[in-house]
Motif scaffolding. Structure first.
Motif, PDB file in Angstrom:
ATOM      1  N   LEU A  43       0.803  -1.219   0.000  1.00 47.59           N
ATOM      2  CA  LEU A  43       0.000   0.000   0.000  1.00 47.59           C
ATOM      3  C   LEU A  43       0.841   1.276   0.000  1.00 47.59           C
ATOM      4  CD1 LEU A  43      -2.786  -1.019   2.533  1.00 47.59           C
ATOM      5  CD2 LEU A  43      -3.016  -0.771   0.068  1.00 47.59           C
ATOM      6  N   ALA A  55       8.705   0.713 -11.805  1.00 52.74           N
ATOM      7  CA  ALA A  55       8.528   0.833 -10.358  1.00 52.74           C
ATOM      8  C   ALA A  55       7.716  -0.347  -9.829  1.00 52.74           C
ATOM      9  CB  ALA A  55       7.826   2.146 -10.030  1.00 52.74           C
TER      10      ALA A  55
ATOM     11  N   HIS B  35       0.755 -10.510  -6.925  1.00 53.65           N
ATOM     12  CA  HIS B  35       0.201  -9.394  -6.159  1.00 53.65           C
ATOM     13  C   HIS B  35      -1.105  -9.714  -5.442  1.00 53.65           C
ATOM     14  CE1 HIS B  35       3.531  -6.992  -6.787  1.00 53.65           C
ATOM     15  NE2 HIS B  35       2.929  -5.822  -6.655  1.00 53.65           N
ATOM     16  N   PRO B  39       0.538 -11.394  -0.838  1.00 54.45           N
ATOM     17  CA  PRO B  39      -0.153 -10.862   0.351  1.00 54.45           C
ATOM     18  C   PRO B  39      -0.941 -11.925   1.114  1.00 54.45           C
ATOM     19  CG  PRO B  39      -0.406  -9.350  -1.484  1.00 54.45           C
ATOM     20  CD  PRO B  39       0.257 -10.577  -2.035  1.00 54.45           C
ATOM     21  N   ALA B  99      -6.082   0.242 -16.552  1.00 53.72           N
ATOM     22  CA  ALA B  99      -5.470   1.494 -16.085  1.00 53.72           C
ATOM     23  C   ALA B  99      -6.050   1.945 -14.750  1.00 53.72           C
ATOM     24  CB  ALA B  99      -5.660   2.584 -17.136  1.00 53.72           C
ATOM     25  N   ASP B 103      -2.359   1.031  -8.298  1.00 55.44           N
ATOM     26  CA  ASP B 103      -1.448   2.131  -8.588  1.00 55.44           C
ATOM     27  C   ASP B 103      -0.394   1.615  -9.561  1.00 55.44           C
ATOM     28  OD1 ASP B 103       0.630   0.762  -7.018  1.00 55.44           O
ATOM     29  OD2 ASP B 103      -0.554   1.376  -5.291  1.00 55.44           O
ATOM     30  N   VAL B 104       0.499   2.488  -9.988  1.00 57.86           N
ATOM     31  CA  VAL B 104       1.409   2.089 -11.068  1.00 57.86           C
ATOM     32  C   VAL B 104       2.296   0.905 -10.659  1.00 57.86           C
ATOM     33  CG1 VAL B 104       3.225   3.783 -10.501  1.00 57.86           C
ATOM     34  CG2 VAL B 104       3.012   2.931 -12.840  1.00 57.86           C
ATOM     35  N   GLN B 105       2.722   0.877  -9.408  1.00 60.43           N
ATOM     36  CA  GLN B 105       3.571  -0.242  -8.985  1.00 60.43           C
ATOM     37  C   GLN B 105       2.809  -1.564  -9.069  1.00 60.43           C
ATOM     38  OE1 GLN B 105       3.263   2.721  -7.318  1.00 60.43           O
ATOM     39  NE2 GLN B 105       5.028   3.129  -6.002  1.00 60.43           N
ATOM     40  N   VAL B 106       1.551  -1.534  -8.661  1.00 59.62           N
ATOM     41  CA  VAL B 106       0.726  -2.741  -8.734  1.00 59.62           C
ATOM     42  C   VAL B 106       0.503  -3.123 -10.201  1.00 59.62           C
ATOM     43  CG1 VAL B 106      -1.608  -3.633  -8.303  1.00 59.62           C
ATOM     44  CG2 VAL B 106      -0.396  -2.379  -6.505  1.00 59.62           C
ATOM     45  N   ARG B 107       0.245  -2.121 -11.040  1.00 62.31           N
ATOM     46  CA  ARG B 107       0.004  -2.416 -12.463  1.00 62.31           C
ATOM     47  C   ARG B 107       1.258  -2.953 -13.157  1.00 62.31           C
ATOM     48  NH1 ARG B 107      -2.915   2.372 -11.806  1.00 62.31           N
ATOM     49  NH2 ARG B 107      -1.347   3.674 -12.817  1.00 62.31           N
ATOM     50  N   ASN B 108       2.416  -2.580 -12.667  1.00 63.65           N
ATOM     51  CA  ASN B 108       3.654  -3.092 -13.259  1.00 63.65           C
ATOM     52  C   ASN B 108       3.891  -4.571 -12.947  1.00 63.65           C
ATOM     53  OD1 ASN B 108       4.483  -0.767 -14.566  1.00 63.65           O
ATOM     54  ND2 ASN B 108       5.686  -0.004 -12.843  1.00 63.65           N
ATOM     55  N   ARG B 109       3.267  -5.074 -11.903  1.00 68.45           N
ATOM     56  CA  ARG B 109       3.517  -6.457 -11.470  1.00 68.45           C
ATOM     57  C   ARG B 109       2.308  -7.371 -11.631  1.00 68.45           C
ATOM     58  NH1 ARG B 109       8.025  -8.873 -11.503  1.00 68.45           N
ATOM     59  NH2 ARG B 109       7.403 -10.417  -9.972  1.00 68.45           N
ATOM     60  N   ALA B 190      -7.631   3.981   0.074  1.00 70.55           N
ATOM     61  CA  ALA B 190      -6.317   3.468   0.480  1.00 70.55           C
ATOM     62  C   ALA B 190      -5.818   2.388  -0.470  1.00 70.55           C
ATOM     63  CB  ALA B 190      -6.376   2.927   1.904  1.00 70.55           C
ATOM     64  N   SER B 191      -6.639   1.391  -0.737  1.00 68.81           N
ATOM     65  CA  SER B 191      -6.155   0.236  -1.496  1.00 68.81           C
ATOM     66  C   SER B 191      -6.325   0.404  -2.999  1.00 68.81           C
ATOM     67  CB  SER B 191      -6.898  -1.026  -1.065  1.00 68.81           C
ATOM     68  OG  SER B 191      -8.243  -0.978  -1.516  1.00 68.81           O
TER      69      SER B 191
END
Lengths: 158, 289
Positions: A43, A55, B35, B39, B99, B103-109, B190-191
């Protein structure tokens, strides 16, 4: 198991437990403590590093998954003793207070600036959605990224 | 927080992954972006003894066009889908949903196959995959089968994937020229998960009436679903605000809406009606443009 990866341009080969997270690999095995452990739940973004240029939150990547990849941490931003423009930006625009989120913020900003050279304020805010700052209210962070974008455009002659 | 102990295996091919799945059975989980799974493993909600990493299988990451279909590899990260010119041109609704994830980090993985098989009730992709009538290909030892999106999501975090199967790709018919689409969500602040997300795909006939509408909804119930009552209330009608509002009012009909610390079931149902209206309106506006 053995992992082979490049960290900040240096090839490494280490024996790791399969469950070792990339963030702990970087901090405890490679000794690079600039990457911070924050929420540990994908998060807050404090652990953001670049994995093959993109990133990622290194608390949710196994070191094993980074095998064969190239990792850039905040320690890899400065070149030849000179700060990266994003580091100059955070310095000049006072983009931090406690500094805990700063390495992750900068790595996420570097991902953004690799995609677009002239991001709007909205684009910057959108690109940093995955990074939490509890001190600044974000305004100076936005300015820091704008500063870096301008410096990078000037350096590229655009 | 770190996962429990496991043995890590890297699959070189789909066949290799299926062999490993067969060998380790219920003790194994497939790993791609991780991802959802990592978790879960940190929280000990999942404790597989074996992880089979499929990320390095090139064909699972490919985005291609073949036989008139757009084919998305299961291990394609959200960012690759969101930024692909092929997907943006021919399957814009999927790119829009991709899209909107995290967030971008989550979308990258994170990957599309991982999102669909995890089947989190608040995931974004299922709404778009339902509206686009994706065909989900499941590989197994000695063959494969294709499951329609409408038959894929069974219940909370439960899908049609059987033990020993691997989701390899999702195929879609391209969005027809002239159709309009939109994915609208209310993200958890938040998430980034969808408190409610609605994917709408609308085609107009020559007179400007709604020829057909497909509406996928996520976040509201235990599983993502097609809002059949909304679609029926739109088909053949004038594409005006009154029609759309009346149709969207049916979005939560018959659904056991989730309620939790973030939103009561009544509030979620109202969000669903509002976001359905916005998604359909945006889709119609695009179809008219």
């Amino acid at each position: 198991m053995r992992v082979n990866l490049t960290v900040n341009g240096q090839a490494r080969s280490d024996e790791v437990e399969p469950r070792l997270l990339l963030v702990h690999y970087l901090r405890d095995v490679a000794g690079l403590t600039g990457t911070h452990v924050g929420c540990e739940s994908t998060l807050c973004g404090a652990c953001t590093v670049l994995l093959d240029g993109k990133a990622v939150k290194s608390c949710t990547v196994l070191a094993a998954q980074a095998d064969g990849a190239s990792v850039t941490t905040v320690e890899g931003l400065a070149k030849d003793g000179k700060f990266h423009p994003i580091q100059d930006g955070f310095w000049e625009e006072h983009g931090l207070q406690c500094g805990y989120c700063t390495p992750g913020m900068m790595m996420a900003a570097v991902d953004l600036l690799s995609r677009t050279t002239n991001p709007s304020e909205d684009e910057i805010r959108h690109a940093l959605e995955g990074n939490l700052c509890r001190c600044t209210g974000y305004q100076h962070i936005i300015k820091a990224v704008q500063y870096a974008a301008e410096k990078m455009r000037a350096a590229a002659g655009r | 927080m770190y996962p429990g102990q496991f043995e890590y295996h890297r699959a070189a091919s789909i066949k290799d992954a299926l062999d490993l799945l067969k060998r380790y059975g219920d003790d194994a989980k497939l790993l791609s972006g991780g991802h959802s799974l990592i978790p879960m493993m940190k929280l000990r909600l999942a404790q597989p003894a074996h992880l089979i990493d499929v990320t390095k299988i090139a064909e699972l990451r490919a985005l291609s066009e073949s036989g008139g279909k757009i084919v998305i590899g299961a291990a394609a990260p959200h960012d690759a889908v969101a930024t692909s010119s092929l997907v943006r041109d021919k399957l814009g609704l999927l790119a829009e949903a991709a899209a909107a994830i995290g967030d971008v980090q989550v979308r990258n993985r994170g990957t599309i196959g991982g999102s669909l098989t995890h089947a989190d009730p608040a995931a974004d992709y299922p709404a778009a995959v339902l509206a686009l009538e994706g065909e989900i290909k499941l590989e197994r030892d000695g063959g494969s089968r294709t499951v329609k999106a409408a038959d894929f999501f069974l219940d909370l975090m439960t899908t049609a994937v059987q033990p020993g199967e691997l989701l390899s790709q999702i195929a879609f018919a391209p969005i027809p020229a002239g159709a309009g689409y939109s994915y609208q969500k209310y993200p958890h602040p938040a998430s980034g998960f969808a408190m409610v997300g609605v994917a709408a795909l609308v085609s107009l006939d020559r007179s400007g009436k709604i020829a057909s509408a497909r509406v996928g909804v996520t976040g509201l119930g235990a599983k993502a679903f097609r809002a059949g009552a909304v679609e029926a209330a739109l088909a053949g009608k004038a594409a005006d605000a009154a029609t759309i509002t009346a149709a969207a009012a049916k979005t939560a009909d018959g659904i056991d809406a989730l309620g939790d610390i973030h939103a009561s079931s009544e509030y979620r149902a109202e969000l669903a009606r509002v976001y359905a209206r916005r998604a359909i309106q945006a889709a119609v506006a695009r179809a008219k443009a």
